[in-house]
Scaffold this active site. Structure first.
Site, PDB file in Angstrom:
ATOM      1  N   ASP A  10     -10.483   0.284  -5.578  1.00 41.10           N
ATOM      2  CA  ASP A  10      -9.764   1.532  -5.866  1.00 41.10           C
ATOM      3  C   ASP A  10     -10.651   2.698  -5.447  1.00 41.10           C
ATOM      4  OD1 ASP A  10      -8.329   2.923  -8.943  1.00 41.10           O
ATOM      5  OD2 ASP A  10      -8.713   3.803  -6.977  1.00 41.10           O
ATOM      6  N   GLY A  32       1.338   6.129  -3.939  1.00 37.42           N
ATOM      7  CA  GLY A  32       0.210   5.442  -3.291  1.00 37.42           C
ATOM      8  C   GLY A  32      -1.151   6.017  -3.662  1.00 37.42           C
ATOM      9  N   VAL A  33      -2.027   6.047  -2.665  1.00 38.13           N
ATOM     10  CA  VAL A  33      -3.390   6.513  -2.948  1.00 38.13           C
ATOM     11  C   VAL A  33      -3.379   8.017  -3.297  1.00 38.13           C
ATOM     12  CG1 VAL A  33      -4.012   7.030  -0.536  1.00 38.13           C
ATOM     13  CG2 VAL A  33      -5.779   6.381  -2.164  1.00 38.13           C
ATOM     14  N   ASP A  34      -2.422   8.745  -2.743  1.00 38.25           N
ATOM     15  CA  ASP A  34      -2.280  10.182  -3.059  1.00 38.25           C
ATOM     16  C   ASP A  34      -2.054  10.358  -4.563  1.00 38.25           C
ATOM     17  OD1 ASP A  34      -0.088  12.765  -1.599  1.00 38.25           O
ATOM     18  OD2 ASP A  34      -1.972  12.890  -2.701  1.00 38.25           O
ATOM     19  N   SER A 117      -1.917   5.804   6.454  1.00 36.87           N
ATOM     20  CA  SER A 117      -0.629   5.474   7.063  1.00 36.87           C
ATOM     21  C   SER A 117      -0.211   4.014   6.926  1.00 36.87           C
ATOM     22  CB  SER A 117      -0.583   5.854   8.563  1.00 36.87           C
ATOM     23  OG  SER A 117      -0.524   7.265   8.704  1.00 36.87           O
TER      24      SER A 117
HETATM   25  N1  APR Z   1      -7.472   3.016  -3.439  1.00 35.61           N
HETATM   26  C1  APR Z   1      -7.545   2.644  -2.127  1.00 35.61           C
HETATM   27  N2  APR Z   1      -6.463   2.428  -1.355  1.00 35.61           N
HETATM   28  C2  APR Z   1      -5.244   2.569  -1.948  1.00 35.61           C
HETATM   29  C3  APR Z   1      -5.086   2.956  -3.301  1.00 35.61           C
HETATM   30  C4  APR Z   1      -6.266   3.170  -4.055  1.00 35.61           C
HETATM   31  N3  APR Z   1      -6.216   3.537  -5.346  1.00 35.61           N
HETATM   32  N4  APR Z   1      -3.744   3.005  -3.574  1.00 35.61           N
HETATM   33  C5  APR Z   1      -3.103   2.665  -2.449  1.00 35.61           C
HETATM   34  N5  APR Z   1      -3.991   2.390  -1.463  1.00 35.61           N
HETATM   35  C6  APR Z   1      -3.741   1.958  -0.082  1.00 35.61           C
HETATM   36  C7  APR Z   1      -2.406   1.328   0.209  1.00 35.61           C
HETATM   37  O1  APR Z   1      -2.396  -0.027  -0.222  1.00 35.61           O
HETATM   38  C8  APR Z   1      -2.376   1.458   1.716  1.00 35.61           C
HETATM   39  O2  APR Z   1      -3.087   0.405   2.326  1.00 35.61           O
HETATM   40  O3  APR Z   1      -3.769   3.103   0.745  1.00 35.61           O
HETATM   41  C9  APR Z   1      -3.111   2.781   1.970  1.00 35.61           C
HETATM   42  C10 APR Z   1      -2.213   3.941   2.343  1.00 35.61           C
HETATM   43  O4  APR Z   1      -0.968   3.795   1.694  1.00 35.61           O
HETATM   44  P1  APR Z   1      -0.180   5.072   1.066  1.00 35.61           P
HETATM   45  O5  APR Z   1      -0.906   5.550  -0.106  1.00 35.61           O
HETATM   46  O6  APR Z   1       1.252   4.652   0.910  1.00 35.61           O
HETATM   47  O7  APR Z   1      -0.305   6.196   2.181  1.00 35.61           O
HETATM   48  P2  APR Z   1       0.440   6.363   3.582  1.00 35.61           P
HETATM   49  O8  APR Z   1       0.975   5.069   4.116  1.00 35.61           O
HETATM   50  O9  APR Z   1      -0.493   7.154   4.418  1.00 35.61           O
HETATM   51  O10 APR Z   1       1.702   7.254   3.191  1.00 35.61           O
HETATM   52  C11 APR Z   1       1.471   8.581   2.791  1.00 35.61           C
HETATM   53  O11 APR Z   1       2.701   8.282   0.780  1.00 35.61           O
HETATM   54  O12 APR Z   1       1.874   8.569  -1.318  1.00 35.61           O
HETATM   55  C12 APR Z   1       2.596   9.180  -0.323  1.00 35.61           C
HETATM   56  O13 APR Z   1       2.122  11.511  -0.616  1.00 35.61           O
HETATM   57  C13 APR Z   1       1.898  10.386   0.217  1.00 35.61           C
HETATM   58  O14 APR Z   1       3.813  11.073   1.453  1.00 35.61           O
HETATM   59  C14 APR Z   1       2.535  10.488   1.571  1.00 35.61           C
HETATM   60  C15 APR Z   1       2.661   9.031   1.982  1.00 35.61           C
END
Ligand code: APR
Length: 183
Positions: A10, A32-34, A117
């Site tokens: 994480d 997601g990570v955001d 992404s």
């Molecule tokens: N730590 C590390 N990696 C993480 C975590 C975490 N806590 N949570 C999720 N991930 C990983 C996911 O498993 C994925 O491999 O981060 C990677 C990116 O996934 P997303 O978070 O869905 O991001 P992305 O594909 O770039 O999409 C961005 O999603 O959350 C929204 O606001 C964000 O609109 C934007 C879109």
């Protein structure tokens, strides 16, 4: 020589100078990570993000880390995957280069990236991992005195972890949880 590491976990828990967020163009949070980063950083992060006026795809913006262990959060906006004919590869590479530039300008020595992404934005994982590692290696080679000593690629699932390990190159003596390479 900058160390490149691949790890599983994480990103919000990492005690590094800067963590990169996979944000959207509004910079106002999401899932997601955001979502995880905003939850861990606390409300002050969103307050600062509101002052930034958004961020175009392929670019990044830096804020403080607030309640996170990391001092800074670099919000990078990755491309949504549309099949690869709309410049997605270049936009993804640009996220990594712009994030490193902001980290270096802030004086960060350790930087951690999620797989930008590779979740909601549906970028093919192995392709994204190669783009990520190559963009980081190119940036560090072009900026040997940038001050960044370690770049961590943080995987949240096995598919991303394996793709990143393959992209970085797994040395035989590395443990199961960590692959290391050098820029
Ligand atoms: N730590 C590390 N990696 C993480 C975590 C975490 N806590 N949570 C999720 N991930 C990983 C996911 O498993 C994925 O491999 O981060 C990677 C990116 O996934 P997303 O978070 O869905 O991001 P992305 O594909 O770039 O999409 C961005 O999603 O959350 C929204 O606001 C964000 O609109 C934007 C879109």
């Amino acid at each position: 020589m900058t160390a490149l590491k691949v790890m599983r976990g994480d990103i919000t828990k990492l005690d590094v100078d800067a963590i990169v967020n996979a944000a959207n163009t509004s910079l106002l949070g999401g899932g997601g990570v955001d979502g995880a980063i905003h939850r861990a950083a606390g409300p002050e992060l969103l307050e600062e993000c509101r002052t930034l006026g958004g961020c175009p795809t392929g670019e990044a913006r830096i804020t403080r880390g607030y309640r996170l262990p990391a001092k800074w959060v670099i919000h990078a906006v990755g491309p949504v995957w549309h099949g690869g004919e709309r410049g997605e590869d270049a936009l993804l590479a640009s996220c990594y280069r712009n994030s490193l530039r902001l980290a270096a300008e802030a004086g960060a020595r350790t930087v951690a990236f999620p797989a930008i992404s590779c979740g909601v934005y549906r970028f093919p994982v192995r392709r994204a991992a190669r783009i990520a590692v190559n963009a980081v290696r190119d940036y560090l080679r072009e900026h040997p005195r940038c001050g960044i000593e370690e770049v961590d690629f943080v995987a949240f699932d096995d598919a991303v972890f394996d793709a990143l390990r393959e992209a970085v190159g797994r040395l035989p003596e590395q443990g199961a949880d960590e692959a290391a390479g050098e820029a």
